[in-house]
Scaffold this active site. Structure first.
Site, short mmCIF file in Angstrom:
data_model
loop_
_atom_site.label_atom_id
_atom_site.label_comp_id
_atom_site.label_asym_id
_atom_site.label_seq_id
_atom_site.Cartn_x
_atom_site.Cartn_y
_atom_site.Cartn_z
N ASN A 9 -70.77 -3.58 47.30
CA ASN A 9 -70.37 -3.12 46.40
C ASN A 9 -72.35 -3.45 45.48
O ASN A 9 -72.70 -4.42 45.39
CB ASN A 9 -70.37 -3.63 45.14
N TRP A 10 -73.36 -2.37 46.21
CA TRP A 10 -74.88 -2.06 45.78
C TRP A 10 -75.04 -2.31 44.03
O TRP A 10 -76.42 -2.86 44.26
CB TRP A 10 -75.09 -1.59 47.20
N LYS A 11 -74.09 -1.37 43.83
CA LYS A 11 -74.54 -1.62 42.24
C LYS A 11 -75.63 -0.84 42.57
O LYS A 11 -76.01 0.40 43.36
CB LYS A 11 -74.71 -2.96 41.48
N HIS A 95 -63.61 0.19 37.83
CA HIS A 95 -64.98 -1.91 38.86
C HIS A 95 -65.08 -1.98 36.75
O HIS A 95 -64.88 -1.75 35.96
CB HIS A 95 -66.26 -1.43 38.90
N GLU A 167 -59.19 -8.03 40.93
CA GLU A 167 -60.79 -8.51 40.12
C GLU A 167 -60.70 -9.13 38.97
O GLU A 167 -60.60 -8.59 37.86
CB GLU A 167 -62.26 -7.16 40.53
N GLY A 173 -69.18 -14.83 36.00
CA GLY A 173 -70.81 -14.96 35.58
C GLY A 173 -70.39 -16.08 34.62
O GLY A 173 -70.61 -16.72 33.59
#
Length: 277
Positions: A9-11, A95, A167, A173
């Site tokens: 996923n390149w966002k 997402h 997910e 984070g």
């Protein structure tokens, strides 16, 4: 054995030019890779360029999101038809960033799922609990709700075509990483997600090796007890430890055996290590 599924996923990274350069480099690196589904999800502006650069390779392209309407006055949105026309074969839905930053609900995911299926896109449906929900022991409840609402009314043959991605939002984070037991490794789904799928879609929705594991753990059937057999009801039959499908275990469950339930780490093109999914 299930085929591994790797999605990048390149966002909101990479221009059209950067996308083309990256895809050309990537296809050289993975040209001899077999037995793995490789998918990249560039920004919407670079979807067509990525699809053209990946043509005749083992790399598929996915959209990062889509709207549930075919067209209309929805400024800034992209429809599933547009994503498909741009050259994508997959689309990411639900997402965690869409859910947390943009207020996307399970109902929104359900609408988008229906739109994606209508346009012959393969949905990558993301589910997962937050850190607070996990600390409150609400993992199964959250996943249950997301699957029940997100996949409500979807036909068995359509479920067979999609990817269900666990997910873990709490591992993004936070400094708290998923263990191998929690993630189940690269070849098997998260146990919590597995339990929810079994409860909602029937035991046969799991990959074969997990069905065998669950059957081994079930109590042996007492002598003289009736076998579950095939039929509707979705209940445990008296004297039998095996689970039957929630909505019957007839012809449709032949398709749900192929449901790809997986723990996915989306990879970012800007770093060499897995990024927040």
């Amino acid at each position: 054995m299930r085929q591994p599924f790797i999605a990048g996923n390149w966002k909101m990274f990479k221009t059209v030019h950067e996308t083309v350069v990256h895809v050309k480099e990537l296809r050289v690196l993975v040209k001899d890779v077999q037995g793995v589904e490789i998918v990249i999800a560039p920004p919407a502006t670079a979807l067509h360029a990525a699809a053209e650069a990946a043509r005749n390779s083992n790399i598929a392209v996915a959209g990062q999101n889509c709207h549930w309407e075919r067209d209309g006055a929805f400024t800034g949105e992209v429809s599933a038809r547009m994503v498909r026309e741009a050259g994508a074969e997959y689309v990411i839905l639900g997402h965690s960033e869409r859910r947390t930053l943009f207020g996307e609900t399970d109902l929104d995911v359900h609408r988008k799922l229906q739109a994606a299926l209508t346009e012959d896109l393969v949905p990558i449906v993301c589910i997962g609990e937050t850190l607070d929900q996990r600390d409150r022991q609400e993992t199964l409840t959250v996943l249950d709700q997301q699957i029940q609402r997100g996949l409500d009314g979807v036909a068995a043959e359509q479920i067979a075509a999609m990817v269900l991605a666990y997910e873990p939002v709490w591992a993004i984070g936070t400094g708290r990483n998923a263990t191998s037991e929690q993630a189940g490794g690269s070849a098997r789904p998260h146990p919590a997600a597995s339990a929810v799928v079994v409860r909602r879609r029937g035991r046969r929705a799991l990959p074969r090796h997990l069905r065998r594991q669950r059957e081994t753990r079930q109590h042996r059937q007492p002598a003289g007890a009736a076998r579950c057999g095939r039929g509707a009801g979705g209940r445990r039959q008296s004297g039998c430890g095996r689970l039957r499908a929630d909505r019957g275990c007839g012809r449709g469950l032949r398709y749900t055996r192929r449901l790809r339930l997986c723990f996915i780490t989306f990879l970012s093109p800007s770093t060499s290590s897995p990024a927040s999914s």
